[in-house]
Design a protein around this motif. Structure first.
Motif, PDB file in Angstrom:
ATOM      1  N   GLU A   1       0.816  -1.201   0.000  1.00 59.13           N
ATOM      2  CA  GLU A   1       0.000   0.000   0.000  1.00 59.13           C
ATOM      3  C   GLU A   1       0.856   1.261   0.000  1.00 59.13           C
ATOM      4  O   GLU A   1       0.481   2.271  -0.584  1.00 59.13           O
TER       5      GLU A   1
ATOM      6  N   ARG B   1      -6.330   3.794  -6.409  1.00 60.56           N
ATOM      7  CA  ARG B   1      -7.014   2.552  -6.026  1.00 60.56           C
ATOM      8  C   ARG B   1      -8.304   2.392  -6.837  1.00 60.56           C
ATOM      9  O   ARG B   1      -8.636   1.285  -7.254  1.00 60.56           O
TER      10      ARG B   1
ATOM     11  N   LEU C   1      -8.708  -1.343  -8.436  1.00 59.33           N
ATOM     12  CA  LEU C   1      -9.371  -2.363  -7.615  1.00 59.33           C
ATOM     13  C   LEU C   1     -10.143  -3.355  -8.479  1.00 59.33           C
ATOM     14  O   LEU C   1     -10.684  -3.016  -9.534  1.00 59.33           O
TER      15      LEU C   1
ATOM     16  N   ILE D   1     -14.870  -4.974  -2.881  1.00 63.00           N
ATOM     17  CA  ILE D   1     -13.780  -4.142  -2.374  1.00 63.00           C
ATOM     18  C   ILE D   1     -13.989  -2.661  -2.700  1.00 63.00           C
ATOM     19  O   ILE D   1     -13.648  -1.780  -1.915  1.00 63.00           O
TER      20      ILE D   1
ATOM     21  N   CYS E   1     -16.448  -1.281  -0.254  1.00 63.94           N
ATOM     22  CA  CYS E   1     -15.792  -1.195   1.065  1.00 63.94           C
ATOM     23  C   CYS E   1     -14.979   0.095   1.141  1.00 63.94           C
ATOM     24  O   CYS E   1     -15.045   0.839   2.121  1.00 63.94           O
ATOM     25  N   MET E   2     -14.209   0.349   0.090  1.00 60.77           N
ATOM     26  CA  MET E   2     -13.358   1.543   0.116  1.00 60.77           C
ATOM     27  C   MET E   2     -14.199   2.824   0.088  1.00 60.77           C
ATOM     28  O   MET E   2     -13.937   3.757   0.865  1.00 60.77           O
TER      29      MET E   2
ATOM     30  N   THR F   1      -6.349  -1.439   1.306  1.00 58.70           N
ATOM     31  CA  THR F   1      -7.411  -2.382   0.950  1.00 58.70           C
ATOM     32  C   THR F   1      -6.822  -3.789   0.893  1.00 58.70           C
ATOM     33  O   THR F   1      -5.635  -3.954   0.597  1.00 58.70           O
TER      34      THR F   1
ATOM     35  N   TYR G   1     -13.382  -8.967   1.742  1.00 57.09           N
ATOM     36  CA  TYR G   1     -12.831  -7.700   1.252  1.00 57.09           C
ATOM     37  C   TYR G   1     -12.859  -6.667   2.377  1.00 57.09           C
ATOM     38  O   TYR G   1     -13.858  -6.573   3.101  1.00 57.09           O
ATOM     39  N   SER G   2     -11.794  -5.896   2.473  1.00 57.85           N
ATOM     40  CA  SER G   2     -11.646  -4.975   3.596  1.00 57.85           C
ATOM     41  C   SER G   2     -10.965  -3.692   3.172  1.00 57.85           C
ATOM     42  O   SER G   2     -10.090  -3.708   2.299  1.00 57.85           O
ATOM     43  N   CYS G   3     -11.336  -2.634   3.848  1.00 56.61           N
ATOM     44  CA  CYS G   3     -10.622  -1.374   3.663  1.00 56.61           C
ATOM     45  C   CYS G   3     -10.500  -0.674   5.007  1.00 56.61           C
ATOM     46  O   CYS G   3     -11.483  -0.573   5.741  1.00 56.61           O
TER      47      CYS G   3
ATOM     48  N   PRO H   1      -5.394  -4.653   7.048  1.00 55.79           N
ATOM     49  CA  PRO H   1      -5.074  -3.429   6.296  1.00 55.79           C
ATOM     50  C   PRO H   1      -4.565  -2.284   7.179  1.00 55.79           C
ATOM     51  O   PRO H   1      -4.037  -1.302   6.654  1.00 55.79           O
TER      52      PRO H   1
END
Lengths: 287, 772
Positions: B365, B383, B387, B407, B410-411, B446, B620-622, B730
């Protein structure tokens, strides 16, 4: 915890008697927030008589006198932090005590215990230094008054014998319009051993000149010190940016001067000057 | 899908016992005539053991026995995947956490005193503490690995040379991460109760992987598996940390219990725990990220070297997750991610929340931000351009056409919550002033997290559960995936209630007991809810079949359309209570047993060793972070973090939020505080308690925000996949990206932790001269 035996006297007189009668090393317990930690590390107290003086009535109380404040040796950090007398006439000490350890530690740990442990990182020591603290010691049946500087001789070493009993700490009573500042730099916001503290007291006369000034840093020097040569830079003058930056630089320069150049100097010296300049300007420059 | 129990915030079933202090933790166990144990630690991180003299220790008051490796009747080593760890060091010490002897005495003080009298003579060997220097070193630590490399994974897709050649922009960087301690509140403690009837031990304590502990005791002590009963106590945090170390202790204490016939209690002090326990892998990354002039990624090439320490532990699978998940949730034509693990004389390194990815995401990142800086766009925009979306192929070659690739949402939800775009513009402008001493920054990271083990564990990713429906209508669940503080017991109960079609008050959870719950994989890899839920679903289906058979006989109606829902059972024109259906099973003219074992295994995944389908499904994560950096002293204050996660479905929303809050705090510690103070000369750790090993306190954690971005996963029984590890992975990336933005230079700080010294000197380097 391993120790020889344990006593819990009910009065200062009883404690004095024990100190007189017992043979062999004595450790006075006044809260135990340091002693309990040391005892877990090794068996250094196994031959010691432990005398618990925590809570002795004679060691309690904060008294306001004409030109000073007398703080009983058994007073806790929380009591100091919450005391209206300290808040009004020695604010900087309340501020210093408020940053020690955690609430649980502050509720139990005593000011005199902090002095006798003599950790250079003890947050109360720099405020005590700028308040010209004196330590009242019961020695061989007599009360002796010693400057703090003479009590703490180097990190974790005092000039007191194990038969000396600190009964009180006496600090300057500041005028109500004294400007004071205590700044703590730790690695985190609670339960942090200070990386550095900077503290000062200052007073401005009606014409804007400084007629009282005392600055020092904590967790830096081997013993609580103040620096008349630095204070001189500001005394009798109206604070401006140049003077305050000069004072700040001088304080930072004391680090290599007193402790020698160490690995940490590259960090501590500039940071000490930076922070000192910032907190001096914050409170002393005319808006 | 209508749900009755899951998806509704529910109190933890162990809450009352824990908040009232009644829960029994590892060190709480007390039995009559119990022995207390104390380990004797290695004096050198690497040495031959010439002799061990226990005679003086044995004569000390209260001592029942002193054991060494010679007393181990079975194999001398154990291990989850690689059998190379010594529960008691035999011929050599390989790190300072090795135990060479264990003393057992009537009291802890007696055991401690006697342990000091064990005399060991050593022949010190060269100590290797730097992985790069250990590779190919003539000093070999484990002779099975003559180059000191214990394994690795090389993920490959496409033609990386071509992609980099065709790139308009290539950013490069070397990133380094540190050892990180799990910092569970409760240090390890086990208690072993020998049976007076047969060679049998019951092991209580801090055991995250009970079935693995059973194998290790079986292997080392030659006790039949059935006569090794593991019953984990309430566990005060684990984060992946209470596996191998607690197992080694279980072997030692079992040895003592079997030898003496007495209960053996063995706990570590905090310092012993930090010295002995395994850590998060320090990993160094050399990274090249190629993109076109608009910032669209073409290829990523990474050479990563991890420090596996003295024992292999989980290093190869950690390398697998680094290489397959380290490329993040980004589109790219080609990937060349080579992660190798090197044996040294440091603490061994193993499972810890994230399993290699917090390190890899930190590197990636920050490189993404460096790329954005070169392209001249914001970190958010770079991003947005890269993504993954539905139907895309992941960096490792996995076609994502089976669930919502969330994702992007999420972001977007996370940046909106932080008001990222406004703050980014404002702080960027402010930070142009080189004289500015207090600076702010915002950062984004992310991730896509493979649920459960992945293709490197093909065929081994299994879970099993035993559910009995008792005559009173009580659904009793025995599941060996352990409650380690994350709330899994409650989640399991909720899924069992949902699966069985009963309300939660009819479900009871057996304490984990290997003699009662069928063998199942460990509670690791963020798999507890996912694979446990699948096994529960399978088990409920089996029991429903048994119950359907019974009601068909009793009510003489067809049951093809039978539904179990909300404490009712409906079939044909009937609508009876669950209890009635249970009664049918136990009625004397039917007598079937509504009990079953449910099994689930993750389908075999296509993976050729370099590319394919590395995982079955993904979370999926942010995380976004806002920080304030003080250049006068180097302090970093986290102003706010937002964690937005798609965990599929949150089974218990309030606990899911708790995971996210905790995950962010844990990332904060790794990002800006935590440092074990490793002395590279001796392999010794300086910071072995929480006075010196700095983790965030409640005062240091701001008002963070957790956002659930739920898209129930068709590949999971109840729609939920993983959250435990995604909650932390993250965070370090987001925080360090924010710090580097505050410093005005993307990717400037590339070593962890970004603590006050490192940030201060970075500020001096960047702005010091201009000032003077």
């Amino acid at each position: 915890m391993r120790y020889k035996d344990y006593y819990s006297p009910n009065s200062l007189k009883e404690a004095e008697q024990l100190l007189k009668e017992l043979d062999g090393p004595v450790t006075l317990l006044a809260g135990g927030t340091d002693i309990m930690v040391y005892a877990r590390e090794d068996d250094r107290y196994q031959d010691h008589h432990i005398i618990n003086i925590y809570g002795l009535p004679e060691l309690q109380g904060i008294e306001l006198k004409d030109d000073c404040i007398r703080i009983g040796a058994g007073v806790t950090h929380s009591e100091i932090e919450q005391s209206p007398i300290i808040q009004k006439y020695a604010t900087v000490l309340a501020d210093g005590c408020r940053t020690v350890g955690s609430l649980q530690i502050r509720n139990h740990a005593t000011l005199a215990g902090n002095i006798c442990n003599a950790s250079p990182a003890a947050d109360s020591l720099a405020p005590l230094a700028v308040l010209d603290a004196k330590v009242e010691v019961l020695r061989d049946g007599e009360m002796v008054l010693m400057p703090l500087y003479d009590v703490i001789v180097k990190p974790y070493r005092t000039s007191l014998s194990d038969r000396d009993l600190v009964t009180a700490v006496i600090v300057r009573r500041l005028p109500e319009d004294e400007i004071t500042c205590f700044y703590k730099l730790g690695r985190r916001k609670a339960l942090a051993i200070s990386r550095m503290t900077i503290t000062y007291v200052a007073h401005k006369a009606d014409d804007g000149t400084v007629d009282d000034f005392n600055i020092t840093a904590g967790a830096i020097f081997p013993r609580p010190m103040t620096f008349p040569d630095i204070n001189e830079k500001l005394l009798g003058k109206k604070p401006d940016e140049t003077i305050l930056e000069d004072v700040a630089r001088a304080l930072g320069n004391k680090i290599p001067e007193i402790t020698g150049i160490r690995k940490s100097t590259a960090y501590k010296q500039p940071v000490c000057s930076n922070l000192a300049a910032r907190i001096l300007k914050e409170k002393l420059l005319e808006v | 899908m209508t749900t009755y129990t899951i998806g509704k915030s529910t109190d933890r079933i162990d809450a009352e016992a824990k908040v009232t202090g009644k829960a029994v933790f590892g060190d709480d166990a007390r039995f009559p005539n119990m022995l207390y144990c104390k380990g004797v630690y290695a004096e050198y991180a690497h040495a031959k053991i010439l002799s061990i003299d226990t005679s003086e220790a044995e004569k000390m008051p209260g001592v029942a026995c002193v054991v060494t490796a010679k007393d181990i009747p079975g194999e001398k080593m154990f291990g989850e995947l690689y059998i190379d760890q010594y529960p008691i060091a035999d011929d050599m010490t390989r790190y300072l956490g090795d135990v060479v002897a264990v003393v057992a005495a009537d009291t802890q003080a007696q055991a401690n005193a006697a342990a000091k009298r064990v005399k060991v003579s050593y022949e010190p060997l060269p100590v290797l503490t730097v992985p790069e220097a250990a590779i190919g070193n003539e000093q070999v630590i484990n002779p099975d690995y003559p180059d000191n490399i214990c394994g690795g994974v090389h993920a490959l897709k496409g033609d990386i040379d071509k992609s980099l050649r065709e790139s308009d922009i290539i950013v490069e960087g070397h990133f380094e991460t540190q050892f990180v301690e799990h910092a569970y509140i409760e240090p390890e403690a086990v208690t072993v109760i020998p049976s007076p009837m047969r060679p049998e031990v019951t092991v209580l304590g801090t055991l995250q992987a009970p079935y693995n502990a059973r194998i290790s005791i079986h292997r080392c002590l030659n006790v039949p598996m059935s006569q090794i009963i593991i019953r984990p106590s309430a566990i005060g945090g684990s984060f992946g940390g209470k596996i191998e170390t607690a197992e080694a202790m279980s072997v030692r204490a079992s040895l003592i219990a079997l030898k003496t016939g007495r209960v053996a209690h063995y706990k570590l002090t905090r310092e012993e725990s930090i010295v002995e326990s395994y850590k998060r892998h320090p990993i160094n990354f050399d990274l090249q990220l190629g993109a076109d002039k608009d910032g669209y990624i073409k290829g990523l090439k990474v050479k990563a070297i991890g420090d596996c320490g003295s024992y292999i532990n989980m290093s190869p699978p950690v390398a697998y997750k680094v290489a397959t998940l380290g490329p993040g949730p980004y589109r790219m034509d080609s990937l060349d991610y080579d992660c190798q693990m090197v044996i040294t004389n440091n603490n061994h390194t193993g499972s810890m929340r994230g399993f290699g990815t917090p390190q890899a995401i930190f590197a990636l990142e920050n490189a993404m931000d460096m790329l954005a800086e070169k392209v001249g766009i914001s970190p958010l925009e770079i991003r947005r351009r890269n993504l993954l979306a539905n139907g895309d192929v992941s960096p490792c070659g996995h076609l994502l056409d089976f669930h919502e690739v969330s994702i992007r949402s999420c972001m977007e939800k996370a940046v909106k919550e932080l008001d990222y775009e406004r703050k980014y513009a404002e702080y960027k402008e402010q930070n142009k002033d080189p004289k500015r001493r207090i600076r702010r920054g915002v950062g984004i990271a992310t991730t896509m997290r493979g649920a459960s083990v992945g293709a490197d564990g093909n065929g081994y990713d299994v879970s099993r559960v035993l559910i009995e429906v008792l005559p009173d209508g009580n659904v009793h669940v025995n599941l060996g995936l352990v409650e380690i503080g994350q709330g899994l017991r409650t989640t399991q109960a909720m899924m069992a209630a949902e699966g069985m079609g009963v309300s939660l008050e009819h479900v009871t959870m057996g304490e984990t007991d290997t003699s009662r719950a069928p063998i199942t994989g460990a509670c690791i890899a963020s798999r507890g809810t996912f694979v446990g839920g699948m096994a529960i679903r399978d088990c409920c289906d089996k029991i429903h079949k048994i119950m359907a058979e019974a009601v068909a006989k009793v009510y003489k109606k067809p049951v093809d359309d039978i539904v179990f829902e909300n404490d009712r059972v409906r079939f044909a024109d009937m609508d009876i209570s669950f209890q009635d259906a249970v009664n049918a099973c136990y009625s004397c003219d039917v007598n079937v047993t509504p009990t079953a074992v449910g099994t689930y295994y993750v389908p075999m995944l296509k993976w050729d060793g370099h590319t394919g389908e590395p995982f079955y499904t993904y979370t999926y994560s942010c995380h976004v972070a806002e920080v304030e950096v003080d250049l006068d002293c180097g302090t970093v204050e986290i102003i706010k973090m937002v964690g937005c996660h798609d965990m599929g479905r949150s089974i218990n929303p309030i606990m899911a939020d708790g995971q996210i809050y905790g995950g962010m705090a844990m990332a904060e510690g790794m990002a800006i505080f935590e440092d074990l103070g490793l002395d590279r000369k001796t392999g010794r750790l300086k910071n072995t308690n929480y006075e010196n090993y700095i983790i965030p306190t409640a005062m240091d954690v701001p008002e963070n925000v957790a956002i659930r971005n739920e898209n129930p996963d068709p590949r999971s029984a109840f729609g939920g996949h993983s959250l435990g590890e995604p909650a932390t992975e993250p965070g370090v990336g987001a925080i360090t990206c924010a710090i580097n933005m505050a410093l005005g230079k993307a990717g400037y700080i590339r070593s962890l932790p970004a603590d006050i010294d490192r940030v201060f000197f970075a500020g001096q380097e960047l702005f010091g001269e201009k000032e003077a």
